[in-house]
Every structure is written in structure tokens, then in C-alpha cells.
Write an enzyme that holds these catalytic residues in place. Structure first.
Site, PDB file in Angstrom:
ATOM      1  N   PHE A 207      57.626  24.706  25.599  1.00 13.52           N
ATOM      2  CA  PHE A 207      57.660  25.426  26.973  1.00 13.52           C
ATOM      3  C   PHE A 207      58.181  26.855  26.545  1.00 13.52           C
ATOM      4  O   PHE A 207      57.300  27.230  25.751  1.00 13.52           O
ATOM      5  CB  PHE A 207      59.126  24.486  27.620  1.00 13.52           C
ATOM      6  N   ASN A 208      59.276  27.483  26.939  1.00 17.56           N
ATOM      7  CA  ASN A 208      59.329  28.717  26.281  1.00 17.56           C
ATOM      8  C   ASN A 208      60.232  29.039  25.053  1.00 17.56           C
ATOM      9  O   ASN A 208      61.534  29.257  25.279  1.00 17.56           O
ATOM     10  CB  ASN A 208      59.932  29.610  27.410  1.00 17.56           C
TER      11      ASN A 208
ATOM     12  N   TYR B  69      43.510  32.519  27.079  1.00 14.94           N
ATOM     13  CA  TYR B  69      44.559  32.010  25.915  1.00 14.94           C
ATOM     14  C   TYR B  69      44.918  30.535  26.427  1.00 14.94           C
ATOM     15  O   TYR B  69      44.747  29.775  25.511  1.00 14.94           O
ATOM     16  CB  TYR B  69      45.503  32.851  26.007  1.00 14.94           C
TER      17      TYR B  69
ATOM     18  N   LYS C 146      44.020  26.661  24.316  1.00  9.62           N
ATOM     19  CA  LYS C 146      45.191  25.703  23.804  1.00  9.62           C
ATOM     20  C   LYS C 146      44.545  24.506  24.544  1.00  9.62           C
ATOM     21  O   LYS C 146      44.581  23.395  23.885  1.00  9.62           O
ATOM     22  CB  LYS C 146      46.369  26.099  24.701  1.00  9.62           C
TER      23      LYS C 146
ATOM     24  N   SER D 193      50.732  24.283  24.588  1.00 10.69           N
ATOM     25  CA  SER D 193      51.864  24.981  25.464  1.00 10.69           C
ATOM     26  C   SER D 193      51.848  24.383  26.736  1.00 10.69           C
ATOM     27  O   SER D 193      50.761  23.688  27.046  1.00 10.69           O
ATOM     28  CB  SER D 193      51.055  26.400  25.474  1.00 10.69           C
TER      29      SER D 193
ATOM     30  N   ASP E 198      51.805  34.410  37.085  1.00  8.25           N
ATOM     31  CA  ASP E 198      52.924  33.616  36.983  1.00  8.25           C
ATOM     32  C   ASP E 198      53.207  32.202  37.843  1.00  8.25           C
ATOM     33  O   ASP E 198      52.725  32.441  38.925  1.00  8.25           O
ATOM     34  CB  ASP E 198      54.181  34.490  37.300  1.00  8.25           C
TER      35      ASP E 198
HETATM   36  P1  NAD Z   1      52.849  34.507  16.004  1.00 12.37           P
HETATM   37  O1  NAD Z   1      52.007  35.279  16.362  1.00 12.37           O
HETATM   38  O2  NAD Z   1      54.320  34.861  15.824  1.00 12.37           O
HETATM   39  O3  NAD Z   1      52.301  33.446  14.771  1.00 12.37           O
HETATM   40  C1  NAD Z   1      51.079  33.255  14.664  1.00 12.37           C
HETATM   41  C2  NAD Z   1      50.456  33.425  13.107  1.00 12.37           C
HETATM   42  O4  NAD Z   1      49.225  33.230  13.003  1.00 12.37           O
HETATM   43  C3  NAD Z   1      50.726  34.833  12.845  1.00 12.37           C
HETATM   44  O5  NAD Z   1      51.447  35.120  11.622  1.00 12.37           O
HETATM   45  C4  NAD Z   1      49.339  35.430  12.474  1.00 12.37           C
HETATM   46  O6  NAD Z   1      49.004  36.531  11.663  1.00 12.37           O
HETATM   47  C5  NAD Z   1      48.652  34.179  12.357  1.00 12.37           C
HETATM   48  N1  NAD Z   1      47.135  34.321  12.557  1.00 12.37           N
HETATM   49  C6  NAD Z   1      46.587  34.411  13.799  1.00 12.37           C
HETATM   50  N2  NAD Z   1      45.287  34.299  13.576  1.00 12.37           N
HETATM   51  C7  NAD Z   1      44.950  33.727  12.423  1.00 12.37           C
HETATM   52  C8  NAD Z   1      43.969  33.532  11.929  1.00 12.37           C
HETATM   53  N3  NAD Z   1      42.631  33.658  12.252  1.00 12.37           N
HETATM   54  N4  NAD Z   1      43.775  32.898  10.396  1.00 12.37           N
HETATM   55  C9  NAD Z   1      45.129  33.121   9.842  1.00 12.37           C
HETATM   56  N5  NAD Z   1      46.274  33.325  10.547  1.00 12.37           N
HETATM   57  C10 NAD Z   1      46.403  33.820  11.698  1.00 12.37           C
HETATM   58  O7  NAD Z   1      53.015  33.095  17.309  1.00 12.37           O
HETATM   59  P2  NAD Z   1      53.929  32.124  17.472  1.00 12.37           P
HETATM   60  O8  NAD Z   1      54.802  32.657  18.519  1.00 12.37           O
HETATM   61  O9  NAD Z   1      54.662  31.579  16.387  1.00 12.37           O
HETATM   62  O10 NAD Z   1      53.095  30.987  17.857  1.00 12.37           O
HETATM   63  C11 NAD Z   1      52.453  29.806  17.140  1.00 12.37           C
HETATM   64  C12 NAD Z   1      51.626  29.039  17.758  1.00 12.37           C
HETATM   65  O11 NAD Z   1      52.227  28.591  19.047  1.00 12.37           O
HETATM   66  C13 NAD Z   1      50.442  29.479  18.243  1.00 12.37           C
HETATM   67  O12 NAD Z   1      49.453  28.852  18.216  1.00 12.37           O
HETATM   68  C14 NAD Z   1      50.558  29.815  19.945  1.00 12.37           C
HETATM   69  O13 NAD Z   1      49.621  29.789  20.746  1.00 12.37           O
HETATM   70  C15 NAD Z   1      51.500  28.644  20.105  1.00 12.37           C
HETATM   71  N6  NAD Z   1      52.564  28.780  21.085  1.00 12.37           N
HETATM   72  C16 NAD Z   1      53.414  29.935  21.201  1.00 12.37           C
HETATM   73  C17 NAD Z   1      54.293  29.974  22.335  1.00 12.37           C
HETATM   74  C18 NAD Z   1      55.401  31.096  22.228  1.00 12.37           C
HETATM   75  O14 NAD Z   1      55.912  31.402  23.352  1.00 12.37           O
HETATM   76  N7  NAD Z   1      55.615  31.773  21.117  1.00 12.37           N
HETATM   77  C19 NAD Z   1      54.205  29.102  23.302  1.00 12.37           C
HETATM   78  C20 NAD Z   1      53.519  27.727  23.234  1.00 12.37           C
HETATM   79  C21 NAD Z   1      52.564  27.663  22.135  1.00 12.37           C
HETATM   80  C1  UD1 Z   2      54.121  33.150  29.101  1.00 11.64           C
HETATM   81  C2  UD1 Z   2      52.499  32.996  29.300  1.00 11.64           C
HETATM   82  C3  UD1 Z   2      52.164  31.328  28.729  1.00 11.64           C
HETATM   83  C4  UD1 Z   2      52.550  31.387  27.227  1.00 11.64           C
HETATM   84  C5  UD1 Z   2      54.036  31.944  27.026  1.00 11.64           C
HETATM   85  C6  UD1 Z   2      54.509  31.915  25.642  1.00 11.64           C
HETATM   86  C7  UD1 Z   2      51.940  33.990  31.298  1.00 11.64           C
HETATM   87  C8  UD1 Z   2      51.516  34.228  32.691  1.00 11.64           C
HETATM   88  N1  UD1 Z   2      52.176  33.014  30.596  1.00 11.64           N
HETATM   89  O1  UD1 Z   2      54.876  32.532  29.538  1.00 11.64           O
HETATM   90  O2  UD1 Z   2      50.940  31.141  28.897  1.00 11.64           O
HETATM   91  O3  UD1 Z   2      52.392  29.960  26.815  1.00 11.64           O
HETATM   92  O4  UD1 Z   2      54.147  33.239  27.645  1.00 11.64           O
HETATM   93  O5  UD1 Z   2      53.850  32.904  25.041  1.00 11.64           O
HETATM   94  O6  UD1 Z   2      51.890  35.161  30.721  1.00 11.64           O
HETATM   95  N2  UD1 Z   2      59.359  38.228  33.086  1.00 11.64           N
HETATM   96  C9  UD1 Z   2      60.131  39.389  33.677  1.00 11.64           C
HETATM   97  N3  UD1 Z   2      60.332  40.535  33.163  1.00 11.64           N
HETATM   98  C10 UD1 Z   2      59.535  40.795  32.092  1.00 11.64           C
HETATM   99  C11 UD1 Z   2      58.941  39.692  31.175  1.00 11.64           C
HETATM  100  C12 UD1 Z   2      58.987  38.159  31.904  1.00 11.64           C
HETATM  101  O7  UD1 Z   2      60.534  39.175  34.849  1.00 11.64           O
HETATM  102  O8  UD1 Z   2      59.503  42.032  31.578  1.00 11.64           O
HETATM  103  C13 UD1 Z   2      59.691  36.908  33.683  1.00 11.64           C
HETATM  104  C14 UD1 Z   2      58.230  36.479  33.961  1.00 11.64           C
HETATM  105  O9  UD1 Z   2      57.620  36.903  35.234  1.00 11.64           O
HETATM  106  C15 UD1 Z   2      58.716  34.943  33.891  1.00 11.64           C
HETATM  107  C16 UD1 Z   2      59.674  34.785  33.039  1.00 11.64           C
HETATM  108  O10 UD1 Z   2      60.432  36.057  32.735  1.00 11.64           O
HETATM  109  O11 UD1 Z   2      58.947  34.524  35.308  1.00 11.64           O
HETATM  110  C17 UD1 Z   2      59.247  34.257  31.516  1.00 11.64           C
HETATM  111  O12 UD1 Z   2      58.105  35.079  31.213  1.00 11.64           O
HETATM  112  P1  UD1 Z   2      57.375  34.854  29.885  1.00 11.64           P
HETATM  113  O13 UD1 Z   2      58.640  35.361  28.491  1.00 11.64           O
HETATM  114  O14 UD1 Z   2      56.567  36.085  29.567  1.00 11.64           O
HETATM  115  O15 UD1 Z   2      56.932  33.507  29.706  1.00 11.64           O
HETATM  116  P2  UD1 Z   2      55.915  32.766  30.649  1.00 11.64           P
HETATM  117  O16 UD1 Z   2      55.343  33.729  31.548  1.00 11.64           O
HETATM  118  O17 UD1 Z   2      56.777  31.604  30.949  1.00 11.64           O
END
Ligand code: NAD
Ligand code: UD1
Length: 338
Positions: free
Chosen positions: A178-179, A150, A154, A125, A298
Site C-alpha cells: 500500500f503506501n 507504471y 506492475k 503495488s 488519484d
Molecule cells: P527506489 O527507486 O528507491 O528503489 C529502486 C532501486 O532499483 C533503485 O536503487 C534503483 O537504482 C534500482 N533500479 C532501477 N532500475 C534498475 C535496473 N534496470 N537495474 C538495476 N537496478 C535498477 O524505489 P522503492 O520505493 O524502493 O521501490 C522498490 C520497488 O517497490 C519498486 O519495484 C516499486 O515499483 C515497488 N513499489 C514501491 C512503492 C513505493 O511507494 N515506494 C509502492 C508500491 C510498489
Molecule cells: C502513488 C501512485 C501509485 C504508487 C504509489 C507509490 C498515483 C496516482 N499513484 O500513490 O501508483 O504505487 O504512489 O509510489 O500517483 N498528495 C497531496 N499533495 C501532495 C502529494 C500527495 O495531497 O503534494 C495526496 C495525493 O493526492 C494522495 C495522497 O496524498 O491522495 C497520497 O499520495 P502519494 O503519496 O502520491 O501516493 P498515491 O497517490 O496513493
């Protein structure tokens, strides 16, 4: 050639499974369904025409993980998504996060080593960059002290893989997302946040559908053009495609180092208000929102330098913010108030 996808019924995992299948890979999903539902495999089948092999397994259960790999010699590579990802929850229950994200990954890596499976794609991430000294961030930008357990899991994951890559034959590609936002064009798969969403886009769509009353913008007094935080939002399907490209790079032996790191973003920074505007534009609705206080933890602004992913990985994000908002909204409309 089978590809194991841990967390394959989750948000990013399910989109990646579809892209893998569409590129001709046979996929095995391993997930404990702690944050996803088994019906996702039906919807994957509706999109690709192929039902993925599925195993409900918790990576924290070492004996079960080892049993799964015993006598299997059909797995060529692993894409590892399975982890918990809620920042706030990790602050309140750090051990849950260290156990699930770190112990789970160690159990998996041990089993891979024992079974000579040596190609690994890892979900990292942009959170590892913290508040960056300069923007956009490149893969060489310093990794900052983690703001949450968290975020630290990572970083630990990246460090474990770095250490392993020096002494074992394990080849790894670390992808720093990223996001991620948006959903599949079919609206059959998308993000299913459990409880009140922390992330911006699910909060927007849940507000628009009437499940939440009002979106609070977390501060508008930051040092940015409109005062709200800037992030690099990336369409989940673009992200999913990057995984297939990364995997292929390793399978073709094109990787240049045992461990490579790539940023996955669009390279564009958008403010919270710009995201809301894009949502209002594509949905034709007025969103109910108010300006609230800053949210602790944030970073002010972050967006990616995508040069390395563009030039070395040969991948570029293709979908824009409007597209992300439209597919997120279509997905929300399909699932309704959940
Ligand atoms: P998600 O929660 O939708 O998917 C994760 C999946 O892993 C789920 O289906 C959950 O049931 C499974 N899981 C969790 N723990 C487990 C375990 N111990 N054994 C087996 N299965 C397990 O999340 P996502 O958004 O798809 O994220 C996937 C990956 O990407 C994660 O590693 C997360 O940290 C990383 N990531 C996500 C974001 C984001 O914003 N979504 C951003 C950066 C990194
Ligand atoms: C967050 C996590 C980051 C993680 C990522 C993906 C934090 C500080 N960071 O990123 O570690 O990898 O999610 O899961 O939690 N916002 C609002 N109102 C809301 C929700 C969000 O204004 O109700 C704003 C936040 O303040 C931020 C932006 O929207 O400025 C994006 O927020 P979010 O979607 O939570 O992502 P990150 O904070 O970038």
C-alpha cells in the site's frame, strides 16, 4: 545461503537488506544506482555491522546480467525491487518504463531459469486495484485497468510470474504494497526522492525543513469524511520485515501454491489531513499547506484487508502513523535540504 536483492540500495530494498542481515541471511545487492547512491551500503553496514556484497549492474543489459550469474551457485532466492516508480514520468515516457521494468525483469527471470534459481519475491503495488468497488480490498478484489504505464508494468510483472509459475518450477510470492513511508530508526537509511517529490510524506517533510515552500493538498471535495483522499500508509520497516517472512516461507517450503499474493498494509485508512495532523503532532510544528485542485488519476480511497497476510503469512504491521511521521521527519532532519 545468499539472497540476491535487486534494487537493494533503494528505499524499500535498503530497509529489507538490513532486516535480512539481522535475521542472519547473507545478502548480495544488484543495483544500477539509477535512483540510489552507493553510500547506502556504508549506512547499511553502520546499522547491521555487515557490508553487503554490491554489484553495479543494469538489469536491462542482458549480457552483463547473464555474465553475473555465470559460475555462481551460491544464490538461493531473489527479492526483486529494481524498477522505476514515478507515475507521472511513466505517462510522459512509457517506453522507458516498459523497457526498465519489464525488459529488466525478463532478463533477470531468464538468468534465474538458466541457473535453476527458483524462489522469487516480487514488489507489486495496490495500484493494481485501481478504484476498488468495495473496501477494504482483499487479494481477490479485481485487478483494474491500469491508470499509468507504471501501474501496467506492475500488472505485467504479476502476469509474467503467474504464467511462469504454471510451467516452470519458479515459486513466487507477490507482495502488493500500500503506501510505504517512514524510515529506519537510526535515520541512516530512508527515502531519497530525486527532484520534486510526488509522494505525500516526502513533500511534507521537505516543506517542513524549508526545501519546499508549501504543500498543496490535492483536493478536499472527495466523498470521504474530511473530503481528502484516503490511503493505507505502512511503515517501511514493517514492509521490510514482511519480505523476510515471505522469503522464509518459501525457503521452509511452507508456501501452498507456486504463486501466492499478499496485501501489505496496516488495514487502516488515513486521509491526507490526518497525515498532516500526525506530522504536526510528532514534529510540534505547523505545516504550511493549502488546499488545491484534485490530482488527475488519484483514486478516492483505498486500504487493505490484511487478513491473508496476518493469518497465512503470519505477518502484521506494528507501527502506526505517528511512528511513520516521526521516523520520516528524523530522516529528513538528518539529511537536511537535499
Ligand atoms: P527506489 O527507486 O528507491 O528503489 C529502486 C532501486 O532499483 C533503485 O536503487 C534503483 O537504482 C534500482 N533500479 C532501477 N532500475 C534498475 C535496473 N534496470 N537495474 C538495476 N537496478 C535498477 O524505489 P522503492 O520505493 O524502493 O521501490 C522498490 C520497488 O517497490 C519498486 O519495484 C516499486 O515499483 C515497488 N513499489 C514501491 C512503492 C513505493 O511507494 N515506494 C509502492 C508500491 C510498489
Ligand atoms: C502513488 C501512485 C501509485 C504508487 C504509489 C507509490 C498515483 C496516482 N499513484 O500513490 O501508483 O504505487 O504512489 O509510489 O500517483 N498528495 C497531496 N499533495 C501532495 C502529494 C500527495 O495531497 O503534494 C495526496 C495525493 O493526492 C494522495 C495522497 O496524498 O491522495 C497520497 O499520495 P502519494 O503519496 O502520491 O501516493 P498515491 O497517490 O496513493
Amino acid at each position: 545461503m545468499k539472497i540476491l536483492v535487486t534494487g537493494g540500495t533503494g528505499y524499500i530494498g535498503s530497509h529489507t537488506v538490513v532486516e535480512l542481515q539481522q535475521e542472519g541471511y547473507e545478502v548480495i545487492i544488484l543495483d544500477n544506482l539509477s535512483n540510489s547512491v552507493i553510500e547506502v551500503t556504508d549506512n547499511i553496514e553502520k546499522i547491521s555491522g555487515i557490508k553487503p556484497e554490491f554489484h553495479k549492474i543494469d538489469l536491462c543489459d542482458e549480457a552483463v546480467v547473464n555474465e553475473f550469474f555465470k559460475d555462481r551457485n551460491d544464490i538461493t532466492a531473489v527479492i526483486h525491487f529494481a524498477a522505476f516508480k514515478a507515475v507521472g514520468e511513466s505517462v510522459n515516457d512509457p517506453l522507458l518504463y516498459y523497457r526498465n521494468n519489464v525488459t529488466g525483469m525478463i532478463n533477470l527471470l531468464n538468468a534465474l531459469e538458466a541457473n535453476a534459481i527458483n524462489k522469487f519475491v516480487y514488489s507489486s503495488s495496490c495500484t493494481v486495484y485501481g478504484e476498488a468497488d468495495s473496501l477494504p480490498v482483499t487479494e481477490n478484489s479485481p485487478v483494474k485497468k491500469a491508470e499509468s504505464p507504471y501501474g501496467f508494468t506492475k500488472q505485467i510483472g504479476e502476469q509474467i510470474l503467474t504464467d511462469l509459475s504454471k510451467i516452470s518450477g519458479m515459486k513466487t510470492i507477490v507482495l502488493r504494497y500500500f503506501n510505504p513511508t517512514g524510515a529506519h530508526d537510526s535515520s541512516l537509511i530512508g527515502e531519497l526522492p530525486i527532484g520534486i517529490p510526488n509522494n505525500l510524506v516526502p513533500y511534507i517533510t521537505q516543506t517542513a525543513i524549508g526545501q519546499r515552500e508549501i504543500l498543496t493538498v490535492n483536493g478536499n471535495d472527495y466523498d470521504t469524511p474530511d473530503g481528502t483522499n484516503i490511503r493505507d500508509y505502512i511503515h517501511v520497516v514493517d514492509l521490510a520485515k514482511a519480505h523476510v517472512i515471505a522469503l522464509k516461507r518459501m525457503l521452509d517450503g511452507k508456501d501452498e501454491n507456486p504463486l501466492e499474493i499478499f496485501n501489505l498494509g496496516t488495514g487502516n485508512g488515513n486521509s491526507v489531513l490526518e497525515v498532516i495532523n500526525a506530522f504536526e503532532f510528532v514534529s510540534g510544528m505547523k505545516l504550511n499547506f493549502r488546499i488545491g485542485p484534485r490530482r488527475e488519476g488519484d483514486v478516492v480511497s483505498i486500504y487493505s484487508d490484511t487478513k491473508k497476510a496476518n493469518e497465512i503469512l503470519g505477518w502484521k504491521a506494528e507501527r502506526d502513523l505517528n511512528d511513520m511521521m516521526l521516523t520520516s521527519w528524523n530522516w529528513q532532519k538528518r539529511i537536511g535540504k537535499k
